[in-house]
Design a protein around this motif. Structure first.
Motif, PDB file in Angstrom:
ATOM      1  N   MET A 119       0.843  -1.201   0.000  1.00 34.24           N
ATOM      2  CA  MET A 119       0.000   0.000   0.000  1.00 34.24           C
ATOM      3  C   MET A 119       0.876   1.249   0.000  1.00 34.24           C
ATOM      4  O   MET A 119       0.598   2.226  -0.700  1.00 34.24           O
ATOM      5  CB  MET A 119      -0.894   0.034   1.241  1.00 34.24           C
ATOM      6  CG  MET A 119      -2.002  -0.985   1.269  1.00 34.24           C
ATOM      7  SD  MET A 119      -3.653  -0.255   1.431  1.00 34.24           S
ATOM      8  CE  MET A 119      -3.517   0.674   2.936  1.00 34.24           C
ATOM      9  N   LEU A 124      -1.198   3.886  -1.864  1.00 33.05           N
ATOM     10  CA  LEU A 124      -2.634   3.597  -1.761  1.00 33.05           C
ATOM     11  C   LEU A 124      -3.193   3.958  -0.385  1.00 33.05           C
ATOM     12  O   LEU A 124      -4.237   3.448   0.021  1.00 33.05           O
ATOM     13  CB  LEU A 124      -2.900   2.115  -2.061  1.00 33.05           C
ATOM     14  CG  LEU A 124      -2.575   1.679  -3.490  1.00 33.05           C
ATOM     15  CD1 LEU A 124      -2.743   0.183  -3.651  1.00 33.05           C
ATOM     16  CD2 LEU A 124      -3.481   2.414  -4.470  1.00 33.05           C
ATOM     17  N   LEU A 127      -6.875   4.565   0.526  1.00 35.83           N
ATOM     18  CA  LEU A 127      -7.880   3.516   0.751  1.00 35.83           C
ATOM     19  C   LEU A 127      -8.354   3.502   2.202  1.00 35.83           C
ATOM     20  O   LEU A 127      -9.493   3.132   2.482  1.00 35.83           O
ATOM     21  CB  LEU A 127      -7.301   2.151   0.402  1.00 35.83           C
ATOM     22  CG  LEU A 127      -7.233   1.851  -1.085  1.00 35.83           C
ATOM     23  CD1 LEU A 127      -6.582   0.506  -1.319  1.00 35.83           C
ATOM     24  CD2 LEU A 127      -8.651   1.848  -1.661  1.00 35.83           C
ATOM     25  N   ASN A 303       1.971   7.712   3.345  1.00 38.92           N
ATOM     26  CA  ASN A 303       2.485   6.570   2.588  1.00 38.92           C
ATOM     27  C   ASN A 303       3.783   6.035   3.198  1.00 38.92           C
ATOM     28  O   ASN A 303       4.039   4.837   3.193  1.00 38.92           O
ATOM     29  CB  ASN A 303       2.665   6.934   1.116  1.00 38.92           C
ATOM     30  CG  ASN A 303       1.310   7.062   0.412  1.00 38.92           C
ATOM     31  OD1 ASN A 303       0.444   6.214   0.595  1.00 38.92           O
ATOM     32  ND2 ASN A 303       1.128   8.135  -0.332  1.00 38.92           N
TER      33      ASN A 303
ATOM     34  N   TRP B 431     -10.638   7.771  -4.934  1.00 36.31           N
ATOM     35  CA  TRP B 431      -9.301   8.298  -5.181  1.00 36.31           C
ATOM     36  C   TRP B 431      -9.409   9.772  -5.558  1.00 36.31           C
ATOM     37  O   TRP B 431      -8.687  10.613  -5.045  1.00 36.31           O
ATOM     38  CB  TRP B 431      -8.631   7.519  -6.314  1.00 36.31           C
ATOM     39  CG  TRP B 431      -7.209   7.932  -6.528  1.00 36.31           C
ATOM     40  CD1 TRP B 431      -6.112   7.423  -5.907  1.00 36.31           C
ATOM     41  CD2 TRP B 431      -6.742   8.966  -7.394  1.00 36.31           C
ATOM     42  NE1 TRP B 431      -4.987   8.076  -6.340  1.00 36.31           N
ATOM     43  CE2 TRP B 431      -5.340   9.032  -7.236  1.00 36.31           C
ATOM     44  CE3 TRP B 431      -7.357   9.854  -8.268  1.00 36.31           C
ATOM     45  CZ2 TRP B 431      -4.554   9.936  -7.940  1.00 36.31           C
ATOM     46  CZ3 TRP B 431      -6.576  10.763  -8.967  1.00 36.31           C
ATOM     47  CH2 TRP B 431      -5.194  10.789  -8.802  1.00 36.31           C
TER      48      TRP B 431
END
Lengths: 572, 572
Positions: A119, A124, A127, A303, B431
């Protein structure tokens, strides 16, 4: 920022690391370790694991996070909610206290670590936004109740298990006659002691002459005090012979370094649970990290946090541990104790390693009921009734998502609860987006302003219908616009021109584009032209090459006033 | 609108129904019936059912829709995509041409009808918005290929089956040696004839002196012509004895009225498929209905459409039929033939009933290969490559959702494909929403306008940071704002005041509210005040009672310019 800095954030702060930093970090690590030892034993028990595993999960993960995490103050390790989720998930695949159970748990940590790492690498992190605040709140409150109830068996000294409230109460009810009275006394005594110490220890310490800050820090050692006293009582009176369950032998020495099981079939079965554990852990951790970063005007990168937590969980799996994440209570203590850098985590890991090497004998007489008491006292604070009331006042919809999550977690199980909550949040949002505010507008006489005809005295003509939509146009509301325009032209038979005023439209997706083309075509077949006005720059840029523009029966006007004047003058 | 009008829309148009309306409706119903007979036989075959079932599904459902539906022109009955989905779903629970298979299909229609009805009564039509245009487009194109391929076995006269492309090709490959050459000739001949008739019949008819409109209508009888000629050839040459598969005996008489099976366990297993069939059918139907409503400046009500389609499916189930919905091709013909009211559907139902009573013998020699040919020619038009190219040009993201749906439907199956498409649409939207445009703004000198500091020459001060977010604030982007503000104040160490400019914020949900409170608290602990400006009326109404307002460290300004001047004057 060099590439090394991006890859290993530790390289940034390590090069400016001073002896003074080291002293404060070391002090903080001693205080964190004192808190962490009973917590890691307790959370291992919560996950259905031998106590040593809690200590294993408090060594390498801390070092891995120190290297790869972006927060300067986050204290990583076993935490209550993630430990409970781990236990609940593992129970479906193996019986507690078996070798298979440990294999499953270690694999969970490995998959969770890998998932977080991926991820992070693919950026990502967004999410995690799927978990709205109400869903998290409902989930945490219900989990706290389940955890507390799950630990009640240790206080009563009976057997009990289950994935939800009903199963737990049922098994407890059947085993109630086996209650061990001495255990109950120790457990309840510990709970009362923990509550009293939390309330008054700070004040007592201040009367002994400690400063406010010192007293506050030292009061965090309250649970340790309770653990030590209870252990001594049990040891001296040999209460274990009277049926009081104790921790017993904890193998000393280094954590066992080994590859996790490579059972692909089992890994696939564990994937959904691992994903949930990862995301819940990440969301909690990031929000703690952000609070402390803001206080010192530092920033964290979500991230990079994923990568840090991923590395922590992978290293936990490789050293026989279970899923970990950043915890709130130890981070507070670490921050208050003046921890400057993630080096605090490294020092803590060393201290835990020393404990594991030389001090495991001290845990022998530690009664499990006392560990259960520390868990219960810690998690009951997580039940957030005030939050529910506030959300209920603000939005009934959001409150219903919270309550649904709460009830399903409690009555069915953790996974079903989170899935219910996320689905409900999405559906409620979709409901909202598919009921956008659409107004017919007219011109305020003598101005260039256009306002809702139902709220203002405005100029309109019978031939021209101007519609303003207060939302971006995308699949959730594309058809709504079709419906409304069909209805409006069915009602206003004289209309020859429709203007769509796009002041509030931040985006038009392919669904909405097709709907607009459809609207244009339908209006055309009814002899009506479609115009657009006040289209925003970025939206217009995308529209330029599309078939909507080439097929548009009307014009595109920069301002609504131009549209109004141009069309009225043509019609007259 | 009286209560009766709302409940049964037919009560509105029935009371003004004239003899003239009746004449045009009757004429239209004859043309629709001519089209419907081969289609209903073919689509029954597509769903793996005996031909008679197709006729059963074309009687009561048409009457039910005429009573409860809101469209004046929609022609309800068996359609290709829904028939294929029905067949795919039923195959998982029973073998074709067995009594169990028919039970499953009838139950599917019943559940589907009930589900549509409940959606309509609870006004949940917005749920259909989950299916974005790209997902529908990808799904339809892939379904068309699967349908065409599935019918190829009838053209080849071999056995073949499967849920996806690979399974189909595999079984066809193994059975290829059993190909019946006469069947192939008939099938390919029919396909060529159907194509030629579609291209040239209109022109040929016009040379015979028909008007453009008459020629266009009459050309729709092309498939019937092919069916009749092929049937005659097979009957005269007795080709069925040479291995050409024919429809054979169709039981004549009324459809069997009976309650669907009450197998609750089976019903639960069928639920996911029934839900998908319902939603896909509804979406297709509503979009057809809307096109025609707009042309005549009528309007349709999506929730009433759900009730109409629900009633149609329930009555299909009660009369031994399969799932139905509103179809495009027959609606076009009905509309072009001048159908004025849903009475056309009632007349069509009567004509089908007459056919079923007296004409079933005419279908005996009808070769299955010709029915397959009509299906193939009909569905191959549904493959929308131009649409894909347009969407690809407009948005790579939307195009990827289309392609993913297309490929998964083709290679895995219908249900997996739709779920993939819907999930991907939601994730892409999420997103998008979690990457909102956030700009630091300053004042354009000499004006009261505030613009992005990166694009315009604007006035700013070091103490004051003004942030504009171009999106509503909700769970998908709540944490993004936290991240950005943490980063911005970490970068700008001198900032003492942060103003959040809310011009584009149409909504703040509970998650975003909590994030704002969090931001406020964190800024406060770093010695920074948070202000809001340009909050929209409805958003402000909700915020008023919330804790954000009572805990806000700064002020709420009506305009950004007030905020700028007030804060700057205090700081100086």
């Amino acid at each position: 920022m060099t590439r090394l800095n991006r890859l290993i954030p530790a390289s940034i702060w390590l090069k400016d690391y001073t002896r003074a930093d080291m002293q404060t970090d070391m002090m903080a690590s001693i205080i964190v370790t004192i808190m962490l030892i009973p917590q890691s034993l307790a959370y291992a028990m919560l996950a259905g694991l031998p106590p040593a595993v809690g200590l294993y999960a408090s060594i390498l993960p801390l070092i891995a996070y120190a290297l790869f995490g972006s927060s300067r103050t986050l204290a990583v390790g076993p935490v209550a909610v993630v430990s409970m989720m781990t236990g609940t998930a593992a129970l479906q695949f193996a019986a507690p206290n078996t070798a298979e159970y440990l294999t499953v748990v270690i694999l969970l940590a490995a998959i969770s670590g890998l998932f977080l790492l991926l991820m992070g690498l693919f950026k990502l992190g967004f999410l995690a936004n799927l978990l709205s605040h109400p869903v998290i709140s409902g989930f945490i409150s219900a989990s706290a109740i389940l955890i507390a109830l799950g630990q009640a068996k240790h206080i009563l000294g009976i057997q009990a298990s289950g994935h939800n409230l009903i199963e737990m109460l049922e098994t407890m009810w059947y085993n109630l006659f086996t209650t061990n009275l001495i255990t109950v006394c120790i457990g309840l005594g510990a709970i009362v002691a923990l509550y009293l110490l939390r309330q008054y220890l700070k004040h007592i310490l201040r009367t002994f002459g400690l400063s406010y800050h010192q007293a506050q820090l030292a009061s965090k050692a309250g649970p340790v005090l309770v653990v030590v006293i209870a252990t001594l009582i049990v040891a001296v009176l040999q209460l274990n012979k009277a049926g009081v369950k104790i921790v017993g032998d904890v193998p000393s020495g280094f954590p066992p370094l080994a590859l996790p099981s490579m059972d692909l079939h089992l890994a696939l079965d564990l994937l959904p649970a691992a994903v949930l554990i990862s995301i819940v852990g990440f969301v909690e951790s990031v929000s703690v990290a952000q609070s402390f970063a803001a206080k010192r005007r530092q920033s964290i990168d979500p991230n990079q946090e994923l990568i840090g937590l991923g590395a922590a969980n992978l290293s936990s799996a490789f050293s026989g541990g279970f899923p970990v994440t950043g915890g709130f209570s130890r981070s507070v203590v670490s921050f208050d104790a003046g921890a400057k850098t993630p080096m605090t985590g490294v020092f803590t890991a060393i201290l835990i390693l020393l404990t594991l090497s030389f001090l495991t004998g001290a845990f022998y007489y530690l009664p499990k009921a006392v560990l259960a008491a520390t868990i219960i006292v810690a998690v009951l604070q997580l039940i957030d009734i005030k939050g529910l009331i506030e959300i209920w006042r603000y939005s009934k919809q959001d409150a219903s998502a919270l309550l649904a999550t709460f009830l399903v977690v409690l009555l069915v199980g953790v996974e079903a609860g989170i899935i219910t909550g996320v689905s409900l949040s999405l559906l409620l949002f979709l409901w909202h987006a598919s009921h956008p505010h659409i107004a017919v507008v007219g011109r305020v006489a003598g101005t260039e302003h256009f306002r809702n005809v139902e709220r203002f005295q405005v100029e309109t003509t019978n031939d021209l219908l101007t519609i303003r939509i207060d939302e971006s146009l995308f699949f959730a509301n594309a058809r709504v616009l079709e419906d409304r325009i069909t209805q409006l032209i069915a009602k206003n038979k004289e209309v020859k021109d429709v203007v769509l005023m796009c002041t509030a439209v931040n985006m038009i997706d392919a669904s909405a584009l097709e709907s607009l083309e459809m609207i244009c075509e339908r209006l055309h077949s009814a002899g009506i032209r479609l115009h657009l006005s006040e289209v925003k720059g970025p939206v217009m840029d995308r529209l330029k090459g599309s078939t909507l523009i080439s097929h548009l029966s009307g014009n595109i006007y920069l301002t609504q006033n131009q549209a109004f004047e141009d069309i009225c003058s043509k019609e007259e």
